[in-house]
Design a protein around this motif. Structure first.
Motif, mmCIF file in Angstrom:
data_model
loop_
_atom_site.group_PDB
_atom_site.id
_atom_site.type_symbol
_atom_site.label_atom_id
_atom_site.label_comp_id
_atom_site.label_asym_id
_atom_site.label_seq_id
_atom_site.Cartn_x
_atom_site.Cartn_y
_atom_site.Cartn_z
ATOM 1 N N GLY A 71 -0.457 57.125 79.226
ATOM 2 C CA GLY A 71 0.748 57.932 79.060
ATOM 3 C C GLY A 71 0.552 59.428 79.219
ATOM 4 O O GLY A 71 1.257 60.224 78.602
ATOM 5 N N PHE A 72 -0.386 59.860 80.071
ATOM 6 C CA PHE A 72 -0.583 61.289 80.313
ATOM 7 C C PHE A 72 0.663 61.889 80.950
ATOM 8 O O PHE A 72 1.241 61.304 81.866
ATOM 9 N N VAL A 73 1.069 63.067 80.490
ATOM 10 C CA VAL A 73 2.244 63.748 81.033
ATOM 11 C C VAL A 73 1.783 64.931 81.880
ATOM 12 O O VAL A 73 0.985 65.754 81.436
ATOM 13 N N ASP A 74 2.288 64.993 83.112
ATOM 14 C CA ASP A 74 2.054 66.117 84.016
ATOM 15 C C ASP A 74 3.385 66.798 84.283
ATOM 16 O O ASP A 74 4.438 66.153 84.269
ATOM 17 N N ASP A 75 3.329 68.096 84.523
ATOM 18 C CA ASP A 75 4.531 68.877 84.822
ATOM 19 C C ASP A 75 4.598 69.190 86.307
ATOM 20 O O ASP A 75 3.589 69.514 86.932
ATOM 21 N N LEU A 76 5.803 69.085 86.858
ATOM 22 C CA LEU A 76 6.065 69.493 88.237
ATOM 23 C C LEU A 76 7.198 70.500 88.184
ATOM 24 O O LEU A 76 8.220 70.258 87.530
ATOM 25 N N ALA A 115 12.408 71.706 86.711
ATOM 26 C CA ALA A 115 11.198 71.269 86.014
ATOM 27 C C ALA A 115 11.321 69.773 85.776
ATOM 28 O O ALA A 115 12.372 69.280 85.386
ATOM 29 N N ALA A 116 10.228 69.060 86.030
ATOM 30 C CA ALA A 116 10.205 67.612 85.850
ATOM 31 C C ALA A 116 8.879 67.204 85.222
ATOM 32 O O ALA A 116 7.900 67.958 85.269
ATOM 33 N N THR A 117 8.869 66.013 84.648
ATOM 34 C CA THR A 117 7.630 65.461 84.113
ATOM 35 C C THR A 117 7.348 64.116 84.764
ATOM 36 O O THR A 117 8.261 63.409 85.188
ATOM 37 N N PHE A 118 6.074 63.803 84.840
ATOM 38 C CA PHE A 118 5.596 62.520 85.339
ATOM 39 C C PHE A 118 4.647 61.962 84.288
ATOM 40 O O PHE A 118 3.776 62.682 83.806
ATOM 41 N N THR A 119 4.821 60.700 83.930
ATOM 42 C CA THR A 119 3.996 60.067 82.908
ATOM 43 C C THR A 119 3.178 58.956 83.543
ATOM 44 O O THR A 119 3.737 58.075 84.205
ATOM 45 N N VAL A 173 18.775 67.371 96.921
ATOM 46 C CA VAL A 173 17.774 66.637 97.689
ATOM 47 C C VAL A 173 16.430 66.665 96.953
ATOM 48 O O VAL A 173 15.738 65.643 96.854
ATOM 49 N N ILE A 174 16.051 67.819 96.415
ATOM 50 C CA ILE A 174 14.790 67.933 95.676
ATOM 51 C C ILE A 174 14.835 67.058 94.417
ATOM 52 O O ILE A 174 13.879 66.336 94.121
ATOM 53 N N THR A 175 15.939 67.114 93.698
ATOM 54 C CA THR A 175 16.101 66.288 92.505
ATOM 55 C C THR A 175 15.954 64.812 92.860
ATOM 56 O O THR A 175 15.263 64.054 92.176
ATOM 57 N N SER A 176 16.572 64.390 93.938
ATOM 58 C CA SER A 176 16.497 62.998 94.380
ATOM 59 C C SER A 176 15.061 62.607 94.725
ATOM 60 O O SER A 176 14.601 61.520 94.360
ATOM 61 N N ALA A 177 14.335 63.483 95.412
ATOM 62 C CA ALA A 177 12.947 63.186 95.784
ATOM 63 C C ALA A 177 12.063 63.055 94.551
ATOM 64 O O ALA A 177 11.187 62.182 94.488
ATOM 65 N N ILE A 178 12.281 63.898 93.567
ATOM 66 C CA ILE A 178 11.498 63.837 92.326
ATOM 67 C C ILE A 178 11.803 62.542 91.586
ATOM 68 O O ILE A 178 10.892 61.826 91.159
#
Length: 159
Positions: free
Chosen positions: A112-117, A103-107, A82-87
């Motif tokens: 193209g800034f990369v943030d970590d979640l 761990a996931a990234t958002f760009t 469920v968490i993977t799906s939400a991300i």
């Protein structure tokens, strides 16, 4: 004479804007080199002394603190799905998944800034801890706090 002054100011402004854009493009490029911090001694890393990070692990850090989610009565593996799906539905890319950690990234679209979640399931306390942080820069204009809030909204109906 006035036209020359105006032209000089215009050229200066164009150069200044070009330098600023180049700087942000460089920072965006620089943010692509790196990876999420990961767990330190079994917990998410503390936020640095910058406003571009939020974290549910350390309540005493009020500037960065966000509330964790309550771990549902679902099976442990179902919660991770469920968490993977939400991300992923929030445009995140999963870069690492372990039994109790994601761990996931958002760009960002601009530059193209990369943030970590990062998400850690704390089975012993029945909590889902979240950390979201920018890799570069000082401020994120509240983007990480907003991202976590949006993911929590996606998770709540599913948990």
């Amino acid at each position: 004479m006035l036209k020359k002054v105006f032209l000089g100011i215009l050229i200066t402004l164009i150069i200044l804007v070009g330098v600023i854009v180049f700087y942000f493009v460089y920072l965006g490029y620089q943010s692509r080199t790196g990876e999420p911090i990961g767990l330190l001694n079994g917990v998410l890393a503390k936020c640095p002394d910058k406003p571009n990070c939020v974290n549910s692990e350390f309540k005493e850090d009020s500037a960065h603190y966000i509330e964790p989610l309550t771990l549902p009565k679902l099976l442990f593996n179902d919660t991770m799905v469920v968490i993977t799906s939400a991300i992923e539905s929030s445009d995140g890319t999963i870069v690492s998944r372990q039994e109790h950690y994601i761990a996931a990234t958002f760009t960002s679209k601009a530059f193209g800034f990369v943030d970590d979640l990062e998400v850690r399931l704390d089975k012993s306390n029945g909590l889902i801890h979240i950390r979201s942080a920018s890799r570069v820069g000082h401020s994120d204009f509240g983007q990480n706090r907003k991202r976590v809030s949006n993911i929590k909204k996606r998770l709540l109906p599913m948990l």
